[in-house]
Design an enzyme around this catalytic site. Structure first.
Site, PDB file in Angstrom:
ATOM      1  CB  SER A 110      -3.380  -2.867  -1.815  1.00 17.19           C
ATOM      2  OG  SER A 110      -3.625  -1.956  -0.768  1.00 17.19           O
ATOM      3  NE  ARG A 131       3.620   4.596  -2.185  1.00 11.84           N
ATOM      4  CZ  ARG A 131       3.612   5.933  -2.154  1.00 11.84           C
ATOM      5  NH1 ARG A 131       4.742   6.606  -2.298  1.00 11.84           N
ATOM      6  NH2 ARG A 131       2.489   6.598  -1.987  1.00 11.84           N
ATOM      7  NE  ARG A 143       1.551   4.052  -7.143  1.00  7.34           N
ATOM      8  CZ  ARG A 143       1.476   3.487  -5.956  1.00  7.34           C
ATOM      9  NH1 ARG A 143       2.254   2.474  -5.663  1.00  7.34           N
ATOM     10  NH2 ARG A 143       0.642   3.948  -5.040  1.00  7.34           N
ATOM     11  CD  GLU A 161      12.082  -2.810 -19.174  1.00 11.45           C
ATOM     12  OE1 GLU A 161      12.344  -1.627 -18.884  1.00 11.45           O
ATOM     13  OE2 GLU A 161      12.943  -3.703 -19.228  1.00 11.45           O
ATOM     14  CG  ASN A 187      -6.067  -0.014  -0.945  1.00 16.69           C
ATOM     15  OD1 ASN A 187      -6.012  -0.373  -2.124  1.00 16.69           O
ATOM     16  ND2 ASN A 187      -5.310   0.987  -0.502  1.00 16.69           N
ATOM     17  CG  ASP A 207      -2.050   5.734  -6.506  1.00 13.46           C
ATOM     18  OD1 ASP A 207      -3.103   5.863  -5.847  1.00 13.46           O
ATOM     19  OD2 ASP A 207      -0.921   6.018  -6.049  1.00 13.46           O
ATOM     20  N   GLY A 208      -4.481   7.422  -7.880  1.00 16.57           N
ATOM     21  CA  GLY A 208      -4.735   8.859  -8.040  1.00 16.57           C
ATOM     22  C   GLY A 208      -6.197   9.254  -8.041  1.00 16.57           C
ATOM     23  CG  ASN A 209      -9.265   6.327  -8.440  1.00 17.63           C
ATOM     24  OD1 ASN A 209      -8.687   6.530  -9.490  1.00 17.63           O
ATOM     25  ND2 ASN A 209      -9.840   5.171  -8.144  1.00 17.63           N
ATOM     26  N   GLY A 210      -8.264   9.612  -5.520  1.00 12.09           N
ATOM     27  CA  GLY A 210      -8.556  10.567  -4.443  1.00 12.09           C
ATOM     28  C   GLY A 210      -8.101  11.969  -4.803  1.00 12.09           C
ATOM     29  NE  ARG A 211      -2.592  11.270  -5.283  1.00  9.04           N
ATOM     30  CZ  ARG A 211      -1.567  10.537  -5.684  1.00  9.04           C
ATOM     31  NH1 ARG A 211      -0.450  11.138  -6.086  1.00  9.04           N
ATOM     32  NH2 ARG A 211      -1.651   9.229  -5.708  1.00  9.04           N
TER      33      ARG A 211
END
Ligand code: IPE
Ligand code: IPE
Ligand code: MG
Length: 254
Positions: A77, A206, A200, A219, A80, A32-36
């Protein structure tokens, strides 16, 4: 047995051994975080996804170097599809590009590639390419790479419930014989061990519908780093964090 942090190193060195339980067999990552990442550089989101694809290559390299058995990457997902046609088209284009340019290389490295999710939603052409990649690499004995595409944990459980209900209706299965193993065998990940660790990136805490059944005793590791910044050191950091965890599975602490 947890491994002291000091013995975990970066580079080509390995951390612990798979026998002593301090090394995960299966790492699953919510990328996650490509857009940001793109927004922080004043770039369009697609630039973040491109940089994210390069991070996938670095992650695979690190995972192979560490002798990991199973790596699952959450690439798209079932939710998405809400992103809108332009972004979905960009992501499909990148997936196609990645398949055409990387599958042969991964095959050469003995990587077995599997796709989990409602891949038919990507259309017949892309679906054929995914099936080809699976067939080509099916007998490889190195790391197994699972790519979760149009994947949703709840819909996976629903389809398993439907399959079991139909089998019971046909008299092929006794409802009383349905246990956790039987349910696991009806999931898309049948035959794959549950992830030892779910990671993540991007600071979000989440699961976003990822491996809901399989994550029961995983974990959880949350990294603040955005996915396009992920590199070999990030992978080693995951192994270090994991090695310090004490997995008890409900038993009394040692
Ligand atoms: C992850 O990055 C890639 C996909 C979900 C396809 P995002 O696109 O979600 O990036 P952020 O969360 O907007 O930064
Ligand atoms: C989860 O990321 C899905 C993938 C990384 C493929 P999202 O960015 O879609 O998740 P939410 O919407 O922030 O929960
Ligand atoms: Mg996101």
């Amino acid at each position: 047995m947890p491994l002291p942090l000091a013995t975990a190193t970066t580079g080509s060195a390995t951390v612990g051994t798979s026998q002593d339980g301090s090394v995960p067999r299966h790492v699953a990552i919510i990328m996650d975080g490509n857009g940001r990442w793109a927004a922080s550089r004043g770039l369009p989101r697609v630039a973040g996804h491109r940089a994210g694809a390069e991070a996938v290559t670095r992650c695979l390299k690190a995972a192979r170097a560490q002798g990991l058995e199973y790596l699952t990457l959450y690439a798209f997902s079932s939710e998405n599809w809400r992103r809108g046609p332009d972004e979905v088209a960009d992501l499909k284009g990148l997936l196609r590009f990645y398949l055409r340019h990387k599958v042969a290389e991964l095959h050469g490295q003995q990587v077995r590639i599997l796709f989990v999710g409602e891949v038919h939603r990507f259309g017949p052409d892309l679906c054929d390419e995914l099936a080809r990649a699976e067939r080509l690499t099916a007998h490889n004995t190195g790391m197994t790479l699972l790519l979760a595409l149009s994947y949703g944990g709840r819909s996976e459980i629903v389809q398993a419930a439907k399959a079991l209900a139909r089998a019971a209706q046909r008299g092929e299965i006794d409802p009383d014989s349905i246990d956790e193993d039987v349910v696991s065998q009806h999931l898309l990940t049948a035959g794959i061990p549950d992830p030892d660790v779910i990671v993540r990136t991007s600071g979000e805490h989440r699961l976003s519908n990822f491996l809901l059944w399989q994550s029961a005793y995983a974990e959880l590791v949350f990294l603040d780093q955005l996915w396009p910044d992920f590199n070999e050191t990030s992978f080693m950091q995951i192994l270090e964090i994991y090695a310090r965890r004490d997995r008890r599975f409900g038993a009394r602490p040692a």
